[in-house]
Structure formats: C-alpha cells, structure tokens
Design an enzyme around this catalytic site. Structure first.
Site, PDB file in Angstrom:
ATOM      1  N   GLU A   1       0.853  -1.194   0.000  1.00 58.46           N
ATOM      2  CA  GLU A   1       0.000   0.000   0.000  1.00 58.46           C
ATOM      3  C   GLU A   1       0.883   1.236   0.000  1.00 58.46           C
ATOM      4  O   GLU A   1       2.039   1.192   0.433  1.00 58.46           O
ATOM      5  CB  GLU A   1      -0.888   0.025   1.261  1.00 58.46           C
ATOM      6  CG  GLU A   1      -1.787  -1.182   1.414  1.00 58.46           C
ATOM      7  CD  GLU A   1      -2.426  -1.266   2.793  1.00 58.46           C
ATOM      8  OE1 GLU A   1      -3.188  -2.205   3.031  1.00 58.46           O
ATOM      9  OE2 GLU A   1      -2.152  -0.369   3.638  1.00 58.46           O
TER      10      GLU A   1
ATOM     11  N   LYS B   1       2.594   4.543   1.172  1.00 56.52           N
ATOM     12  CA  LYS B   1       2.922   5.146   2.471  1.00 56.52           C
ATOM     13  C   LYS B   1       2.765   6.665   2.326  1.00 56.52           C
ATOM     14  O   LYS B   1       3.501   7.298   1.582  1.00 56.52           O
ATOM     15  CB  LYS B   1       4.347   4.805   2.914  1.00 56.52           C
ATOM     16  CG  LYS B   1       4.652   5.311   4.320  1.00 56.52           C
ATOM     17  CD  LYS B   1       6.070   4.979   4.759  1.00 56.52           C
ATOM     18  CE  LYS B   1       6.254   5.328   6.226  1.00 56.52           C
ATOM     19  NZ  LYS B   1       5.836   6.667   6.607  1.00 56.52           N
TER      20      LYS B   1
ATOM     21  N   ARG C   1      -1.737  10.052  10.819  1.00 57.47           N
ATOM     22  CA  ARG C   1      -2.523   8.851  11.095  1.00 57.47           C
ATOM     23  C   ARG C   1      -3.803   9.244  11.828  1.00 57.47           C
ATOM     24  O   ARG C   1      -3.800  10.131  12.689  1.00 57.47           O
ATOM     25  CB  ARG C   1      -1.682   7.928  11.962  1.00 57.47           C
ATOM     26  CG  ARG C   1      -2.206   6.506  12.106  1.00 57.47           C
ATOM     27  CD  ARG C   1      -1.736   5.621  10.979  1.00 57.47           C
ATOM     28  NE  ARG C   1      -2.112   4.234  11.256  1.00 57.47           N
ATOM     29  CZ  ARG C   1      -1.302   3.357  11.832  1.00 57.47           C
ATOM     30  NH1 ARG C   1      -0.088   3.707  12.200  1.00 57.47           N
ATOM     31  NH2 ARG C   1      -1.709   2.115  12.025  1.00 57.47           N
TER      32      ARG C   1
ATOM     33  N   ARG D   1      -2.934   9.961  16.129  1.00 55.34           N
ATOM     34  CA  ARG D   1      -2.055   8.859  16.512  1.00 55.34           C
ATOM     35  C   ARG D   1      -1.818   8.852  18.019  1.00 55.34           C
ATOM     36  O   ARG D   1      -1.626   7.800  18.629  1.00 55.34           O
ATOM     37  CB  ARG D   1      -0.723   8.987  15.770  1.00 55.34           C
ATOM     38  CG  ARG D   1       0.231   7.830  16.035  1.00 55.34           C
ATOM     39  CD  ARG D   1       1.469   7.957  15.182  1.00 55.34           C
ATOM     40  NE  ARG D   1       2.292   6.768  15.318  1.00 55.34           N
ATOM     41  CZ  ARG D   1       2.957   6.213  14.327  1.00 55.34           C
ATOM     42  NH1 ARG D   1       2.857   6.702  13.117  1.00 55.34           N
ATOM     43  NH2 ARG D   1       3.717   5.164  14.525  1.00 55.34           N
TER      44      ARG D   1
ATOM     45  N   GLU E   1      -4.923   7.376   7.130  1.00 60.41           N
ATOM     46  CA  GLU E   1      -4.018   8.533   7.171  1.00 60.41           C
ATOM     47  C   GLU E   1      -4.634   9.652   6.335  1.00 60.41           C
ATOM     48  O   GLU E   1      -5.099   9.423   5.216  1.00 60.41           O
ATOM     49  CB  GLU E   1      -2.642   8.148   6.624  1.00 60.41           C
ATOM     50  CG  GLU E   1      -1.599   9.219   6.827  1.00 60.41           C
ATOM     51  CD  GLU E   1      -0.260   8.654   7.287  1.00 60.41           C
ATOM     52  OE1 GLU E   1       0.731   9.393   7.190  1.00 60.41           O
ATOM     53  OE2 GLU E   1      -0.206   7.496   7.730  1.00 60.41           O
TER      54      GLU E   1
ATOM     55  N   PHE F   1      -7.079   2.357   5.325  1.00 65.18           N
ATOM     56  CA  PHE F   1      -6.418   1.108   4.945  1.00 65.18           C
ATOM     57  C   PHE F   1      -6.715  -0.062   5.883  1.00 65.18           C
ATOM     58  O   PHE F   1      -6.231  -1.169   5.672  1.00 65.18           O
ATOM     59  CB  PHE F   1      -4.904   1.296   4.814  1.00 65.18           C
ATOM     60  CG  PHE F   1      -4.241   2.049   5.934  1.00 65.18           C
ATOM     61  CD1 PHE F   1      -4.078   1.494   7.189  1.00 65.18           C
ATOM     62  CD2 PHE F   1      -3.766   3.340   5.710  1.00 65.18           C
ATOM     63  CE1 PHE F   1      -3.462   2.184   8.205  1.00 65.18           C
ATOM     64  CE2 PHE F   1      -3.148   4.049   6.718  1.00 65.18           C
ATOM     65  CZ  PHE F   1      -2.993   3.459   7.981  1.00 65.18           C
TER      66      PHE F   1
ATOM     67  N   ARG G   1       5.016  -2.817  17.381  1.00 63.80           N
ATOM     68  CA  ARG G   1       5.856  -2.542  16.212  1.00 63.80           C
ATOM     69  C   ARG G   1       6.524  -3.858  15.805  1.00 63.80           C
ATOM     70  O   ARG G   1       7.611  -4.194  16.258  1.00 63.80           O
ATOM     71  CB  ARG G   1       6.910  -1.485  16.558  1.00 63.80           C
ATOM     72  CG  ARG G   1       7.702  -0.984  15.356  1.00 63.80           C
ATOM     73  CD  ARG G   1       8.827  -0.061  15.791  1.00 63.80           C
ATOM     74  NE  ARG G   1       8.334   1.097  16.498  1.00 63.80           N
ATOM     75  CZ  ARG G   1       7.881   2.211  15.914  1.00 63.80           C
ATOM     76  NH1 ARG G   1       7.850   2.280  14.599  1.00 63.80           N
ATOM     77  NH2 ARG G   1       7.469   3.230  16.634  1.00 63.80           N
TER      78      ARG G   1
ATOM     79  N   LYS H   1       7.906  -0.674   6.415  1.00 63.65           N
ATOM     80  CA  LYS H   1       7.875   0.543   5.603  1.00 63.65           C
ATOM     81  C   LYS H   1       9.104   0.593   4.699  1.00 63.65           C
ATOM     82  O   LYS H   1      10.213   0.278   5.104  1.00 63.65           O
ATOM     83  CB  LYS H   1       7.791   1.786   6.486  1.00 63.65           C
ATOM     84  CG  LYS H   1       8.818   1.873   7.598  1.00 63.65           C
ATOM     85  CD  LYS H   1       8.502   3.032   8.529  1.00 63.65           C
ATOM     86  CE  LYS H   1       9.443   3.054   9.729  1.00 63.65           C
ATOM     87  NZ  LYS H   1       9.095   4.131  10.689  1.00 63.65           N
TER      88      LYS H   1
END
Length: 550
Positions: free
Chosen positions: A244, A246, A251, A266, A295, A334, A405, A411
């Site tokens: 997708e 970035k 966010r 975020r 986002e 997303f 994470r 990314k």
C-alpha cells in the site's frame, strides 16, 4: 490502600533492577486490592493517571508543581528549582522539602489511593480563567497532607512520569501472575480495551471476563506500527505480500456509531474539531458502525502536500472553514477494526480488507498483493511518482496488533534512515541563538525507561528552534551550567547516516551525522523507537555492509 503503602511499593520497585523481581512485587499486591483500587494502582505504577484511550489531560506543568511545593514547604519557587537542580530528580527534591515541613507540622490527613485519584480527576476537570489558580490550590492541598515519601511519588505522578522502570510488559505479566490467568489473554484484552487498569479489574473477575472483551467505539485503540525492511526479505519470508502507499500525512482513527462520529490522532487525541471536513467525507462513505484506521493527507492542485500542512490544520483552533478552502484534506483508509458490533483485530489482514471494501465505498487506500518482486517494486515506483513517501508492506495473514511494532508491517522509503526519539535534554545555543536551545539530547525507550542515544544540533532553522523553545521551556526540570533536562513530552524525527557502537551512551549505540527532520506532534513518548529496535537496525546494517563487501 493508603497512598503511603502505594509509595512504599514504588520505593521497593525503584530499588529493584530485575524485571522478574519487579513482576513478582507487583503481582503480590494486586489480589488484595479492591475493584476500585485495582485500576488506579495499575495506572499509577506505570506513571499514568487516565486510561490510555482517554485524551483527558491533567494540565499541570512543572512550574505549577514547583510553586505548590514551595508554598507547602515554606520556600520560594526558585529554591525548589535549586533543590531539583542539586538532586536531579523532582520527586527526590519534593521529598526532601516535605521532610522539612513535616518536622514543623504534626497533622496529616491520611491520603488513600482512590482519594488521590479522585482529586486528580477533579484537577483535570477544572477549566476557565481561574483554572490554574484552582489547580494550584488543589495540588497544595494534596502535598500539604503528603508524608515526604508520598511527596516523592505524588510529584512524579502529577507530571505523569513515575520513573521507576515499570513498563507495560511487566504489568501485563504481573496481572497474569497475580490472578493466575494466561498472559496472552491479558495481552489481548490490553490491546482491545487500551486500558490496563480495566484489564486488571477483569482479570480479578476471571479468565472468562478477559475472553469476553470487545472494542468500544469512542475508546480509541493504540495504532499498529511498522518497522523498516526490504521487499526481497518480506517475499522470501512470507511469499505473497500486500503493498500500500505510504502517505506523508497524519494517522487517524475514525469512530462512527449511528450518526455520531469522532476522529482521533495517533496520540489518541480527539481532533474532530480540527478536521470537520474529514469527518464529513468519512460519514458519506459508510452507513455502518465502524472503527477505521487510515491517514489523512493535504492535497493541493492534485498533489500531496508535506506533513507540516496537515500539522498546521491539527493545531489550528480558529478559521477552520477558511483553511478548508485553501488546502483539501483527504482521508485514506487502509484498515477496519470494528464493524457493526464485531471486533475484527484478530482476523487476518486479507479478511479485514474484504470487510473494509464491503463496508466503506470511498477513500479506501489502494492495495496490491503479489509474490512477484517486480510487481511490488512497480507499486513502490508508482507511490513515489504520485508524490508519496514510499510503500507499506503487510503480511496478508497477520492480525491487527494495537501498539505493537512488529515485522507484519514494513515501511519502504528512499529517504535517509530516520528514528522517532524523545527529547530529554538540551544545551543553550551560542551567538544569535543564545536565547534558545541549540542542541538536544534524544533517547530511545527500554521497558519504561528512556535511554540517551545521541545529541542533535543540525537541521534546525531559526524559526524551528524558536518553536521548539516555546514547546519545551515549561518542561525544564533541571539546569546545570549550559545544560537542561526536560520532563519528556516532545518527539523528534531524526535522520542519520548510520548506527555506531558507542560507549558514550548507556544503550551502547550512537548516531553518525544525526540531523533534525521534524517535530512529530502526532506521536507520544510511548511511540518512540525501542533499544531492541536499534539493535535490530544495527544488525541489518552490519549484514548489508557484509553483503556489499562480498
């Protein structure tokens, strides 16, 4: 539980370096607490006051605390600051000053844990022109009844920075151990509820209560995070992957139930008022009750604008309609976490994607799935050509893991490597910059502690240094010559050439050629890089260098 007993637990934890011993100490305290005390204890021991999903703020800065401490101890605010500079710790300084007060005062009204929490809720609710004065008086009352040891931890809690090294993982394991429930049940409940205190209360009820947790609209979840990586590595490890765009935006998490909708940043702050146009667009895109992850980007003349354009809108308090006409804000959705009462985070991405496309007819971000590197690379090239940062690579079989994470999201972008780091100190500038901070000490996190990683002195314009000074000047908790120490509140994105092993910093690493990129207003201290992430980056860097030499 009396607050003095809570303080003794904190003192014991502060003197403990082993994580397993910390878990044991906390787990032994939990079963004896009432249903009212449990959530307060758990939040307080992590240095928090409110549930993680709550955007409520206490609204007490260091200077108000210093003034209240001075009034109770019978010294000036300047003397309080001097004591803090000597001890290097707000809590210890308050404890020493209250020790002097206690020698002259024979009456204390005992503080209990729930009463302190109730007082803090009352402080947070104070608003209006007289609010600071009312908050000052409320803090003075609390400190006036506090024993010296209570003052140490009360002061730190007031600044929401307990500094005893208790992280979320340790609390999770302590809850599991204290109530003899499976740790994975506790972890899942923490992800879904985003309120560790409430999870502890459910664990006291039993494992079935933990299994029966559901996401609740308008209680925002932590957002799933990404690591750095490469296209070949992800295809080698997972086969078919999802790619997708970035986006260089902010966010958001969109919550809708019926005709009511809110938008969260975020940092889980309610930004509905700043982005009414985004709310309207998303309301027009679905009739379902949903929680969406996405986002928002700023668009002008069909091209995406830099992140700062979105940031200016988020900060704007007035003339929002005028700002809407100048630059369009466009949401890109997303992921979907909740649909018509159903919690979706445990479903694999591929199934969540189907539900997203079925429930939301507009603003769904494009996605390409393939095990062909050339197809994914073409998506990457298309993203850059459209003016975006790069691409996100996602594992189609992966669940949505709030706040984590992991390597399920990667990314890919062409820019210099960057890290999101907490600003914990600074040095005053020189020459024309002598009136602002000129260089900054930045840190990573490790199990609830902040560990210095580097100093950053380049990349700032004069205007940016002035802005950073305004954001940090009220957060100074210690001064020593030209150096100051901050109560952590601000996150920098920092670029660097490479990671180096170094004995100059506690974590064992340093950044080569660090450079300020931007302020990350959309990120909070818990969102910064971890020392474990640094170790992984260093390992990948070493492997890349070895491959190049071969």
């Amino acid at each position: 539980m009396l607050f003095i007993d809570f303080s003794r637990v904190c003192e014991k934890l502060e003197g403990t370096s082993g994580r397993l011993e910390m878990i044991d100490i906390i787990s032994k305290e939990l079963p004896g607490l009432t249903q009212d005390e449990l959530p307060v204890f758990v939040r307080f021991v992590m240095g928090r006051i409110f549930a993680d999903w709550s955007s409520r703020k206490l609204g007490i800065g260091p200077n108000l605390l210093y003034e209240a401490t001075g009034a109770v101890a019978g010294v000036t605010k300047e003397q309080v600051i001097e004591k803090i500079n000597r001890t290097g710790d707000v809590g210890q300084a308050v404890e020493e000053l209250l020790s002097i007060k206690s020698q002259m005062t024979f009456f204390h009204e005992e503080l209990d844990l729930v009463r302190v929490y109730t007082e803090l809720i009352s402080i947070a609710e104070k608003g209006g022109a007289k609010s600071q004065r009312e908050k000052l008086l409320a803090v003075r009352r609390l400190l006036g009844n506090a024993h010296p040891l209570e003052g140490r931890y009360l002061a730190r809690i007031l600044l929401e920075e307990l500094r005893i090294g208790v992280g979320e993982g340790s609390v999770r394991e302590a809850i599991a151990k204290g109530f003899a429930v499976d740790s994975s049940l506790v972890e899942h409940a923490m992800q879904a509820l985003n309120d560790t205190g409430e999870v502890a209360r459910l664990a006291k009820v039993g494992p079935d209560a933990l299994r029966d947790v559901h996401i609740t609209p308008f209680h925002p979840l932590k957002m799933m995070l990404a690591q750095q990586g490469t296209i070949p590595d992800m295809i080698k490890e997972h086969g078919s992957i999802a790619a997708e765009f970035k986006y260089d935006g902010s966010r958001f998490q969109f919550h809708k139930k019926g005709n009511w909708a809110r938008l969260y940043s975020r940092r889980l702050e309610d930004v509905t008022g700043a982005l009414p146009d985004v709310i309207e667009q998303l309301l027009s895109a679905t009739e379902h009750d949903v929680i969406l992850d996405g986002e928002v980007i700023a668009m002008k003349d069909g091209k995406p604008m830099p992140f700062q354009s979105v940031l200016r809108r988020l900060r704007r308090k007035h003339d929002i309609a005028e700002a809407q006409d100048a630059i369009a804000m466009v949401p890109n959705v997303f992921d979907i976490l909740y649909l018509d009462g159903e919690t979706l985070i445990d479903l694999p991405l591929v199934e969540r994607r189907k539900k997203l496309e079925g429930a939301v007819r507009l603003f769904v971000a494009p996605q390409v799935q393939s095990d062909d590197p050339s197809v994914i690379t073409k998506t990457y090239d298309n993203a850059l050509a459209a003016g975006h940062e790069g691409i996100m690579i996602k594992v189609p079989t992966s669940p949505y893991t709030p706040g984590q994470r992991g390597r399920n999201w990667i990314k890919i972008k062409p820019e210099v490597d960057t890290l999101d780091l907490a600003v914990i100190g600074a040095e005053w500038g020189e020459g024309k910059r002598a009136h602002v901070f000129g260089s900054f000490l930045v840190a990573v996190q490790d199990a609830g502690k902040l560990i210095p990683l580097s100093r950053v002195a380049t990349g700032f314009s004069d205007e940016q240094l002035a802005e950073v000074y305004e954001l940090l000047k009220e957060s100074v908790i210690r001064k020593s010559g030209k150096e100051v120490t901050f109560e952590p509140s601000l996150v920098f994105e920092v670029g660097y050439a490479e990671l180096q092993a170094s004995q100059n910093y506690e974590g064992g690493f340093a950044l080569r050629f660090p450079r300020f990129i931007r302020i990350r207003d959309d990120k909070d201290i818990p969102d910064i890089e971890t020392i474990e992430g640094i170790r992984e980056r260093y390992k990948r860097q070493a492997n890349s260098a070895q491959a190049y030499q071969n």
